[in-house]
Design a protein around this motif. Structure first.
Motif, PDB file in Angstrom:
ATOM      1  N   ARG A 195       0.850  -1.254  -0.128  1.00 43.35           N
ATOM      2  CA  ARG A 195       0.018  -0.026   0.029  1.00 43.35           C
ATOM      3  C   ARG A 195       0.871   1.301   0.022  1.00 43.35           C
ATOM      4  O   ARG A 195       0.812   1.817   1.033  1.00 43.35           O
ATOM      5  CB  ARG A 195      -0.868   0.107   1.293  1.00 43.35           C
ATOM      6  CG  ARG A 195      -1.818  -1.100   1.376  1.00 43.35           C
ATOM      7  CD  ARG A 195      -2.745  -1.124   2.389  1.00 43.35           C
ATOM      8  NE  ARG A 195      -2.086  -1.063   3.834  1.00 43.35           N
ATOM      9  CZ  ARG A 195      -1.966  -2.014   4.497  1.00 43.35           C
ATOM     10  NH1 ARG A 195      -2.321  -3.247   4.198  1.00 43.35           N
ATOM     11  NH2 ARG A 195      -1.423  -1.885   5.760  1.00 43.35           N
ATOM     12  N   GLY A 220      -9.138  -4.104  -2.402  1.00 45.56           N
ATOM     13  CA  GLY A 220     -10.236  -3.146  -2.188  1.00 45.56           C
ATOM     14  C   GLY A 220     -10.420  -3.348  -0.770  1.00 45.56           C
ATOM     15  O   GLY A 220     -10.238  -4.271   0.068  1.00 45.56           O
ATOM     16  N   GLY A 236      -8.403   1.643  -2.928  1.00 44.66           N
ATOM     17  CA  GLY A 236      -7.937   0.590  -3.689  1.00 44.66           C
ATOM     18  C   GLY A 236      -8.133   0.392  -5.430  1.00 44.66           C
ATOM     19  O   GLY A 236      -8.568   1.505  -5.714  1.00 44.66           O
ATOM     20  N   TRP A 309      -5.453   3.692   0.016  1.00 40.92           N
ATOM     21  CA  TRP A 309      -5.555   2.415   0.427  1.00 40.92           C
ATOM     22  C   TRP A 309      -6.376   2.059   1.963  1.00 40.92           C
ATOM     23  O   TRP A 309      -6.385   0.958   2.253  1.00 40.92           O
ATOM     24  CB  TRP A 309      -4.203   1.934   0.615  1.00 40.92           C
ATOM     25  CG  TRP A 309      -3.349   2.020  -0.707  1.00 40.92           C
ATOM     26  CD1 TRP A 309      -2.288   2.611  -0.812  1.00 40.92           C
ATOM     27  CD2 TRP A 309      -3.479   0.912  -1.707  1.00 40.92           C
ATOM     28  NE1 TRP A 309      -1.768   2.651  -1.926  1.00 40.92           N
ATOM     29  CE2 TRP A 309      -2.362   1.563  -2.395  1.00 40.92           C
ATOM     30  CE3 TRP A 309      -4.337   0.090  -2.016  1.00 40.92           C
ATOM     31  CZ2 TRP A 309      -2.233   0.665  -3.690  1.00 40.92           C
ATOM     32  CZ3 TRP A 309      -4.075  -0.595  -3.100  1.00 40.92           C
ATOM     33  CH2 TRP A 309      -2.903  -0.163  -4.325  1.00 40.92           C
ATOM     34  N   CYS A 312      -7.684  -1.730   2.725  1.00 36.35           N
ATOM     35  CA  CYS A 312      -7.326  -2.659   1.668  1.00 36.35           C
ATOM     36  C   CYS A 312      -5.978  -3.780   2.328  1.00 36.35           C
ATOM     37  O   CYS A 312      -4.755  -3.248   1.838  1.00 36.35           O
ATOM     38  CB  CYS A 312      -6.767  -1.811   0.498  1.00 36.35           C
ATOM     39  SG  CYS A 312      -7.959  -0.858  -0.293  1.00 36.35           S
TER      40      CYS A 312
END
Length: 360
Positions: A195, A220, A236, A309, A312
């Protein structure tokens, strides 16, 4: 250990019939002749096993099973010709199941031999060849993830096994073996090192148009409002395919934290399944732009405020499940090979260099 054993095959009181005739007795007999050599089964390592760990040396857990029809006399385990374990006394004189830990296994090719003997002098020897390979060193600038799918689902930079869902398999790939999707199969891995503010992924794909839509790569967030049919896209990314006539169209959706951005190249992003060819796919995401590439050519790109992110925590490979299932983008039955992820936005020149190095 005694060399001769009796087996009681009938046990009871001496009994007589009503007329006083003898009807039963205790019978003790020696076992039959020792006709079969011991059985040796090596459960780990197997023939051709590749041991990958970040350390230069590791502990090898040798798991094996030895049995005999009458009685075992001895078991000897050798590694590269040197004895590392020996047994001549057994709680169960016919069988031993053992995990022996050998420390300080170094890099290189190794030969494991297990020899078992029984009391009659018969012996059995089983041998496996395996290798502890050098730790993987990233090949490209910014490479933080590499999954070659060479007969295992092992990510080599962090040395982590993927979680297997359903029943994916393997097929001939661009290099070595490749991931082969199944009707419900996919992989997941944690994303703690993935990430980043800039993100790229590159891999080879041989499309199977059945089903007519599928997820390919997804990072996601959970959809708490719809946990059984998730499809929350504000964070995401989701890389997937959908039918476009007889072709399959590659699409990218990216969340910026407050909404979503689409990168759909239309016909330029189509793959013709009837060609049955490997196609190289790459996505490149920076803080200001995102792009999708097929075989090194840009098929979709545009301005982008940067990826968010939040939430995620898993990467799905070969399916949109579990975080991108709401539109039916589930398991692909296509082939995937040489998946690499980067903590930078790859340029077209860098993507072409990867293609040239890996091209089948």
């Amino acid at each position: 250990m005694k060399n001769f054993k009796y087996t009681i095959i009938a046990l009871g009181l001496v009994a007589f019939g009503c007329d006083g005739t003898y009807t039963d007795d205790i019978v003790a007999v020696a076992p039959g002749p020792d006709e079969v050599a011991p059985s040796v089964v090596i459960n780990f390592p197997l023939e051709g096993t590749l041991i990958r760990v970040p350390e230069e040396t590791t502990t090898l857990n040798i798991n094996f099973e030895v049995s005999d029809d009458i009685e075992l006399e001895s078991i000897v385990v050798r590694l590269n010709g040197t004895e590392i374990f020996q047994a001549s006394e057994f709680l169960d004189y016919r069988r031993l199941v053992k995990t022996y830990s050998h420390e300080q296994l170094g890099n290189g090719e190794h030969v494991l031999t297990i020899e078992a003997k029984d009391l009659s002098g018969k012996s059995t020897t089983e041998t496996v060849n395996f290798e502890k390979v050098e730790p993987y060193v990233p090949v490209y600038d910014g490479e933080i993830f590499y999954l070659p799918f060479d007969g295992e689902y092992l990510e080599l930079v962090r040395v982590r096994n993927a979680t297997i869902n359903g029943s994916p398999g393997f097929a001939d790939g661009v290099k070595g073996r490749a991931y082969r999707g199944s009707s419900s199969g996919y992989l997941t891995l944690p994303t703690d090192n993935l990430r980043n503010g800039q993100f790229s992924a590159a891999f080879w794909y041989k499309v199977n148009p059945s089903p007519d839509r599928a997820g390919i790569l997804v990072m996601g967030p959970p959809d708490t409002a719809n946990p059984t049919n998730q499809n929350f896209r504000n964070n995401g990314f989701r890389l997937f395919r959908e039918a476009a006539g007889a072709n399959q169209r590659i699409k990218l959706n990216v969340g910026n934290g407050t909404g979503e951005n689409w990168f759909d190249g239309g016909a330029a992003a189509d793959i013709n399944p009837s060609l049955n060819e490997w196609v190289h796919i790459a996505i490149s995401i920076s803080g200001s732009n995102a792009a999708v590439y097929l075989d090194g050519e840009v098929v979709s790109q545009g301005s982008f405020a940067g990826i968010d992110w939040t939430g995620c925590d898993i990467l799905s490979i070969g399916s949109g499940a579990p975080r991108f299932a709401g539109w039916g983008h589930l398991s692909t039955q296509s082939l995937i090979d040489e998946l690499r992820i980067f903590n930078k936005a790859l340029t077209q020149t860098e993507i072409q260099a990867i293609i040239d190095a890996e091209r089948p």
